[in-house]
Write an enzyme that holds these catalytic residues in place. Structure first.
Site, PDB file in Angstrom:
ATOM      1  N   GLU A   9     -30.940  24.096  58.217  1.00 38.17           N
ATOM      2  CA  GLU A   9     -29.645  24.783  58.381  1.00 38.17           C
ATOM      3  C   GLU A   9     -29.913  26.212  58.658  1.00 38.17           C
ATOM      4  OE1 GLU A   9     -27.044  24.267  54.923  1.00 38.17           O
ATOM      5  OE2 GLU A   9     -27.885  22.260  54.571  1.00 38.17           O
ATOM      6  N   ARG A  53     -24.402  19.602  62.864  1.00 34.72           N
ATOM      7  CA  ARG A  53     -23.153  20.077  62.527  1.00 34.72           C
ATOM      8  C   ARG A  53     -23.084  21.477  63.017  1.00 34.72           C
ATOM      9  NH1 ARG A  53     -21.351  21.712  56.452  1.00 34.72           N
ATOM     10  NH2 ARG A  53     -19.402  22.254  56.739  1.00 34.72           N
ATOM     11  N   TYR A  55     -20.747  25.118  62.729  1.00 39.30           N
ATOM     12  CA  TYR A  55     -19.787  25.822  61.809  1.00 39.30           C
ATOM     13  C   TYR A  55     -19.733  27.131  61.572  1.00 39.30           C
ATOM     14  CZ  TYR A  55     -22.529  24.890  57.665  1.00 39.30           C
ATOM     15  OH  TYR A  55     -23.375  24.841  56.889  1.00 39.30           O
ATOM     16  N   ASP A  57     -20.072  30.052  58.997  1.00 37.43           N
ATOM     17  CA  ASP A  57     -20.134  30.153  57.598  1.00 37.43           C
ATOM     18  C   ASP A  57     -19.390  31.485  57.014  1.00 37.43           C
ATOM     19  OD1 ASP A  57     -21.015  29.017  55.354  1.00 37.43           O
ATOM     20  OD2 ASP A  57     -22.742  29.871  55.324  1.00 37.43           O
ATOM     21  N   GLU A  63     -23.381  28.696  61.890  1.00 31.49           N
ATOM     22  CA  GLU A  63     -24.607  28.065  61.469  1.00 31.49           C
ATOM     23  C   GLU A  63     -24.467  26.876  61.809  1.00 31.49           C
ATOM     24  OE1 GLU A  63     -25.660  26.189  56.860  1.00 31.49           O
ATOM     25  OE2 GLU A  63     -24.674  28.001  56.845  1.00 31.49           O
ATOM     26  N   THR A  66     -29.136  21.116  61.728  1.00 30.69           N
ATOM     27  CA  THR A  66     -29.599  19.806  62.452  1.00 30.69           C
ATOM     28  C   THR A  66     -29.165  18.397  61.938  1.00 30.69           C
ATOM     29  OG1 THR A  66     -31.737  19.390  61.233  1.00 30.69           O
ATOM     30  CG2 THR A  66     -31.670  21.280  63.016  1.00 30.69           C
ATOM     31  N   TRP A 419     -21.366  13.524  57.311  1.00 35.64           N
ATOM     32  CA  TRP A 419     -22.714  13.200  57.329  1.00 35.64           C
ATOM     33  C   TRP A 419     -22.531  11.705  57.073  1.00 35.64           C
ATOM     34  CZ3 TRP A 419     -25.892  16.209  59.499  1.00 35.64           C
ATOM     35  CH2 TRP A 419     -25.635  17.342  59.169  1.00 35.64           C
TER      36      TRP A 419
END
Length: 452
Positions: A9, A53, A55, A57, A63, A66, A419
């Protein structure tokens, strides 16, 4: 566990320089960045067709997390794909600003500190078996992670009241605990919050938040490859010398401030060892372990670079690694710049160069320019990165998520994913729970897609 699920991340720093009179706050710039995402995802927190993902943060930091990867090169490729996804948003946002008469250049930095002293992270995730004793993992891993910056730090010029000094790590100054469940308030080295994103009876997810964001592909591969290999050795019962640190927080700063790796750090019980001593122990165990584990060219490449970097630190001759390790590449760049323009390390132009190294925009970022000149080694290609922007890893659960998202978008269906869940938001509210991150084929998901 020789085949391990891993992910990275990355939080990106964002800033904007304006051509006109109107100024926007970082929050507003971040909203421009995510406007296109919100327009199709109805949220600034979305999963993409490649299984990742994306988004916004805390603190207006975009952010990118992977998708689940099960090999080192695959992970490096998908980490790089995140840079390209963000760069695409950057170009789109600049066009929107221009269309609205607010001329400006947006900068996204894959680094870990801003000029105000705030820190944002690069978090590594490693799947580990639940059955293992977590305290043994953290005890053995902590000294390794504290000293790992010697081989894979991103490098940074730190301005102190006395003088400017070159440090190995950007993140080291911002770590305040060894092992903890917090991520922002106290910033531990290992985060213990137990969210496995998998079958909780079988697995847990090790969340490492001490690492730097790397630009160089070989450094990223070394960072995750060595950590995964140390975990593998712990799981296999390989014995390690006890390097328990007296004060991990003081030690991580001391290591960061010493590019020779020779400064002694205090161990528990009053003993001392240098970062080089500690890394050598883990490295020598890894060399022995390679004799008994299944052959793997990527892991062997990691161990080879690990050894060459430790040799380079010991001899202070970095010629054999100066295209492979971020902090070495960066330090060489600064030294050349200082020699050419006769300037001190404290010169604001060096600080500017430090930041520009992490600019992810191709053709503008300093690291990208070095890479184009062959001054930074690669393990992937632009074609592979472009493929990873659109497609998930084909060997993990990410494939199921990516195929479901692509099919739902093509069919114009409303859906929700995270997830582990894939859900069609129709009357039946059909949901598939994917608890096995190693599983890339699932008849239930095929049926769900076929029903659209």
């Amino acid at each position: 566990m020789q085949r391990r699920i891993m992910g990275i991340e990355t939080e990106f720093g964002v800033t904007c320089t304006f051509h006109g009179h109107r100024r926007l706050s970082p929050d507003e710039v971040a909203r421009y960045l995510f406007r296109r995402v919100v327009s199709w995802g109805r949220s600034s927190n979305v999963f993409l067709r490649n299984g990742a993902r994306l988004y916004l943060d805390v603190g207006s930091h975009p952010e990118y997390a992977t998708a689940e990867c099960d090999s080192l090169v695959q992970l490096v490729t998908h980490d790089r794909a995140g840079e390209w996804v963000l760069e695409d948003l950057l170009v789109d946002a600049e066009q929107r600003l221009a269309d609205e008469g607010i001329g400006g250049d947006i900068y996204l930095f894959k680094n870990n500190t801003d000029s105000a002293g705030n820190s944002y992270g690069c978090h590594e995730n490693y799947l580990i078996v639940r059955a293992g004793e977590f305290s043994r993992i953290s005890d053995v891993l902590l000294p390794f992670l504290v000293t790992r910056q010697l081989i894979c730090g991103a490098g940074k010029v730190l301005q102190t009241p006395k003088a400017a000094t070159f440090c190995l790590s950007q993140r080291a100054e911002h770590i305040w605990e060894g092992v903890s469940s917090a991520t922002t308030r106290s910033r531990p080295i290992i985060n213990t919050r137990d969210e496995p994103h998998a079958d909780a009876e079988k697995y847990r997810r090790l969340h490492v938040i001490v690492g730097d964001s790397n630009m160089c592909e070989t450094t990223t591969m070394l960072k995750v490859g060595t950590a995964s290999l140390v975990l593998e050795m712990i799981e296999a019962g390989v014995p390690f010398r006890d390097f328990s640190l007296d004060n991990p927080i003081r030690a991580i700063r001391e290591v960061s401030h010493d590019v020779t790796g020779r400064r002694p750090v205090r161990l528990a019980g009053g003993r001392q060892a240098s970062a080089l001593d500690i890394q050598r122990e883990y490295y020598s165990r890894a060399v022995e372990h390679l004799q008994t584990r299944e052959p793997n060219a990527q892991v062997e490449q990691v161990v080879d670079l690990w050894g060459r970097q430790l040799d380079a630190v010991e001899s202070q001759d970095f010629a054999k690694v100066d295209t492979e390790i971020d902090w070495v590449i960066k330090r060489k760049l600064f030294q050349r710049y200082q020699d050419r323009y006769n300037m001190e390390l404290s010169d604001p132009k060096i600080a500017q160069l430090d930041l520009a190294y992490h600019d992810i925009k191709r053709g503008r970022g300093v690291f990208d320019l070095l890479q184009r000149k062959g001054l930074a080694t690669r393990v992937t290609t632009d074609e592979e990165i472009a493929d990873a922007v659109d497609n998930p890893p084909q060997t993990t659960r990410a494939r199921l998520r990516g195929e479901f998202i692509s099919a739902a978008q093509a069919a114009g269906r409303d859906f929700t994913v995270d997830w582990v869940h894939l859900k069609l938001n129709d009357q039946a509210q059909r949901t598939v729970l994917c608890k096995d991150p190693f599983r890339a084929v699932d008849e239930r998901v095929k049926r769900l897609i076929a029903s659209m």
